[in-house]
Design an enzyme around this catalytic site. Structure first.
Site, mmCIF file in Angstrom:
data_model
loop_
_atom_site.group_PDB
_atom_site.id
_atom_site.type_symbol
_atom_site.label_atom_id
_atom_site.label_comp_id
_atom_site.label_asym_id
_atom_site.label_seq_id
_atom_site.Cartn_x
_atom_site.Cartn_y
_atom_site.Cartn_z
ATOM 1 N N ASP A 53 0.838 -1.202 0.000
ATOM 2 C CA ASP A 53 0.000 0.000 0.000
ATOM 3 C C ASP A 53 0.872 1.251 0.000
ATOM 4 O OD1 ASP A 53 -2.941 1.083 0.866
ATOM 5 O OD2 ASP A 53 -1.379 2.251 1.882
ATOM 6 N N TYR A 96 2.550 10.071 0.069
ATOM 7 C CA TYR A 96 3.666 9.529 0.857
ATOM 8 C C TYR A 96 5.018 9.889 0.237
ATOM 9 C CZ TYR A 96 -0.069 6.562 2.833
ATOM 10 O OH TYR A 96 -1.232 6.097 3.398
ATOM 11 N N LYS A 112 -3.063 5.919 -4.126
ATOM 12 C CA LYS A 112 -4.237 6.738 -3.787
ATOM 13 C C LYS A 112 -4.130 8.141 -4.397
ATOM 14 C CE LYS A 112 -3.960 4.465 0.746
ATOM 15 N NZ LYS A 112 -2.561 4.497 1.200
ATOM 16 N N HIS A 138 -8.319 9.218 -1.604
ATOM 17 C CA HIS A 138 -7.626 9.108 -0.321
ATOM 18 C C HIS A 138 -8.482 9.605 0.853
ATOM 19 C CE1 HIS A 138 -3.282 8.894 1.331
ATOM 20 N NE2 HIS A 138 -4.132 8.705 2.310
HETATM 21 N N1 NDP Z 1 -5.745 5.899 4.038
HETATM 22 C C1 NDP Z 1 -5.250 6.630 5.008
HETATM 23 O O1 NDP Z 1 -5.699 7.750 5.282
HETATM 24 C C2 NDP Z 1 -4.116 6.118 5.800
HETATM 25 C C3 NDP Z 1 -3.458 5.002 5.357
HETATM 26 N N2 NDP Z 1 -2.395 4.479 6.077
HETATM 27 C C4 NDP Z 1 -1.787 3.225 5.596
HETATM 28 O O2 NDP Z 1 -1.814 2.280 6.679
HETATM 29 C C5 NDP Z 1 -0.482 1.820 6.909
HETATM 30 C C6 NDP Z 1 -0.266 1.418 8.350
HETATM 31 O O3 NDP Z 1 -0.452 2.525 9.213
HETATM 32 P P1 NDP Z 1 0.756 3.326 9.913
HETATM 33 O O4 NDP Z 1 0.247 4.671 10.243
HETATM 34 O O5 NDP Z 1 1.964 3.246 9.080
HETATM 35 O O6 NDP Z 1 0.987 2.622 11.288
HETATM 36 P P2 NDP Z 1 0.916 1.144 11.943
HETATM 37 O O7 NDP Z 1 -0.244 1.182 12.877
HETATM 38 O O8 NDP Z 1 0.987 0.086 10.913
HETATM 39 O O9 NDP Z 1 2.231 1.146 12.836
HETATM 40 C C7 NDP Z 1 3.505 1.209 12.278
HETATM 41 C C8 NDP Z 1 4.501 1.245 13.420
HETATM 42 O O10 NDP Z 1 4.480 0.014 14.144
HETATM 43 C C9 NDP Z 1 5.769 -0.561 14.162
HETATM 44 N N3 NDP Z 1 5.592 -2.012 14.006
HETATM 45 C C10 NDP Z 1 5.196 -2.690 12.906
HETATM 46 N N4 NDP Z 1 5.123 -4.000 13.148
HETATM 47 C C11 NDP Z 1 5.481 -4.190 14.438
HETATM 48 C C12 NDP Z 1 5.614 -5.323 15.255
HETATM 49 N N5 NDP Z 1 5.358 -6.542 14.790
HETATM 50 N N6 NDP Z 1 6.026 -5.145 16.544
HETATM 51 C C13 NDP Z 1 6.273 -3.913 17.027
HETATM 52 N N7 NDP Z 1 6.156 -2.791 16.292
HETATM 53 C C14 NDP Z 1 5.761 -2.921 14.999
HETATM 54 C C15 NDP Z 1 6.525 0.054 13.001
HETATM 55 O O11 NDP Z 1 7.904 0.129 13.287
HETATM 56 P P3 NDP Z 1 9.096 -0.201 12.240
HETATM 57 O O12 NDP Z 1 8.695 0.263 10.885
HETATM 58 O O13 NDP Z 1 10.234 0.586 12.826
HETATM 59 O O14 NDP Z 1 9.334 -1.673 12.332
HETATM 60 C C16 NDP Z 1 5.910 1.455 12.956
HETATM 61 O O15 NDP Z 1 6.527 2.295 13.901
HETATM 62 C C17 NDP Z 1 0.365 3.010 6.443
HETATM 63 O O16 NDP Z 1 1.724 2.681 6.352
HETATM 64 C C18 NDP Z 1 -0.334 3.384 5.174
HETATM 65 O O17 NDP Z 1 0.038 2.498 4.145
HETATM 66 C C19 NDP Z 1 -2.011 5.070 7.261
HETATM 67 C C20 NDP Z 1 -2.616 6.209 7.730
HETATM 68 C C21 NDP Z 1 -3.737 6.828 7.034
HETATM 69 O O1 LIG Z 2 -1.254 8.371 5.895
HETATM 70 C C1 LIG Z 2 -2.221 8.660 5.202
HETATM 71 O O2 LIG Z 2 -2.581 7.934 4.260
HETATM 72 C C2 LIG Z 2 -3.011 9.882 5.469
HETATM 73 O O3 LIG Z 2 -3.861 10.235 4.729
HETATM 74 C C3 LIG Z 2 -2.815 10.703 6.687
HETATM 75 O O4 LIG Z 2 -2.030 10.138 7.632
HETATM 76 C C4 LIG Z 2 -2.426 12.128 6.310
HETATM 77 O O5 LIG Z 2 -1.496 12.087 5.272
HETATM 78 C C5 LIG Z 2 -1.873 12.869 7.454
HETATM 79 O O6 LIG Z 2 -0.711 13.106 7.494
HETATM 80 C C6 LIG Z 2 -2.789 13.281 8.524
HETATM 81 O O7 LIG Z 2 -2.152 14.021 9.496
#
Ligand code: NDP
Ligand SMILES: O=C(O)C(=O)[C@@H](O)[C@H](O)C(=O)CO
Length: 279
Positions: free
Chosen positions: A45, A50, A79, A112
């Site tokens: 994803d 990003y 997205k 998005h």
């Molecule tokens: N559509 C939207 O608006 C949004 C979409 N997203 C999507 O969702 C994805 C996931 O959400 P995100 O905000 O990144 O956060 P997550 O909730 O997936 O958390 C990520 C964090 O958790 C840590 N982590 C991952 N796996 C483990 C594990 N097994 N044990 C301990 N710690 C762990 C990672 O550390 P490390 O990398 O250091 O291992 C990182 O710091 C995003 O990356 C993006 O692709 C996110 C926000 C908004």
């Molecule tokens: O991570 C995403 O996909 C988001 O849409 C949000 O986290 C956004 O970009 C953001 O930064 C909100 O503070």
């Protein structure tokens, strides 16, 4: 357990994928995506906002080669950001994402956020419908849509979204939205499922993890997929990338589900779609 969900159009998507938010362009991300693919991930994803589509694309190319698989075995999501909303700009933004990724199609293209301009997200959706009807993208969906956004979109859409990517955690279980979507055969997908680590130190989650001999992150992944929610935990750490996919050898009990469901407090870690305009 089946490892894919099936959309209303008959296409499928892996239940667990790799998230890439807050991963800047660079070698760390390239290696994370490659490692994920070699470890068995088939879904990645990303998003224009990003600013990492080039490295995701490079990781995909290296992963395909190292794993000896075909591009068609992968499911890539990107997205459309709010700045690119509008019919013509959405079509241009899709091509620009493909160019950065180095792909000739993605498997899923999402609006998005709905933003605050109803006409603009409806116009943008029309552009996604054109891409879909022209065979340029395999599936189209939305992200951060609440019931009121669906009510408006579904009045005019000729193609129904296959998925809605939203914040979904034990603290924000989105029950009403998920029931609404299930009724319309729209799949739910969770973002920030680990709450950037916060949920991993919750006592209930840690106790369930200890009982199953699994990690807290694996409990959260399992809780998502047992709730029919696609999950895309982000990690750039090789061992965590592997751990987050290693969830198909145990099951949560009814009691586990009950305890996790009790954690709901309708609390968000991210913005509220009813108010968010991208800034
Ligand atoms: N559509 C939207 O608006 C949004 C979409 N997203 C999507 O969702 C994805 C996931 O959400 P995100 O905000 O990144 O956060 P997550 O909730 O997936 O958390 C990520 C964090 O958790 C840590 N982590 C991952 N796996 C483990 C594990 N097994 N044990 C301990 N710690 C762990 C990672 O550390 P490390 O990398 O250091 O291992 C990182 O710091 C995003 O990356 C993006 O692709 C996110 C926000 C908004
Ligand atoms: O991570 C995403 O996909 C988001 O849409 C949000 O986290 C956004 O970009 C953001 O930064 C909100 O503070």
């Amino acid at each position: 357990m089946e490892q894919q969900v099936t959309f209303h159009n008959g296409n499928t998507m892996p239940k667990v994928g790799l998230g890439t938010f807050r991963c800047p362009e660079g070698e760390e991300l390239v290696q994370a995506v490659k490692h994920a693919i070699v470890s068995g991930y088939r879904s990645i994803d990303t998003a224009r906002i990003y600013d990492n589509e080039q490295s995701v694309g490079e990781g995909i190319r290296q992963g395909i080669e190292a794993a000896g698989i075909d591009r068609s075995e992968l499911f890539i999501t990107t997205k459309l950001w709010l700045d690119d909303f509008g019919y013509d700009s959405a079509l241009e933004a899709y091509q620009a994402s493909l160019d950065r990724l180095g792909l000739d199609y993605v498997d899923l293209y999402l609006l998005h956020w709905p933003g605050q301009d109803e006409q603009l997200y409806l116009d943008s959706w029309q552009a996604l419908e054109k891409l879909y009807n022209d065979g340029k993208v395999r599936n189209i969906g939305v992200s951060n849509f609440a019931i009121q956004h669906f009510e408006r979109l579904l009045q005019v859409a000729s193609v129904k979204p296959v998925i809605n990517q939203v914040e979904f955690t034990p603290y924000l279980n989105q029950k009403e939205l998920r029931d609404y979507m299930a009724d319309k055969f729209i799949i739910a997908e969770s973002w920030s499922p680990l709450m950037n680590g916060e949920i991993l130190t919750n006592e209930v989650v840690m106790n369930i993890a200890e009982k199953h001999g699994k990690s807290p992150a694996q409990i959260i992944v399992r809780w998502n997929i047992e709730n029919d929610v696609v999950i895309i935990p982000k990690s750039v750490t090789p061992s965590r990338i592997e751990e987050n996919l290693d969830v198909y050898d145990f099951e949560l009990t009814q009691e586990d589900h009950y305890e996790l469901d009790q954690l709901n407090e309708d609390r968000r870690v991210g913005p509220d779609p009813a108010e968010y305009n991208g800034h």
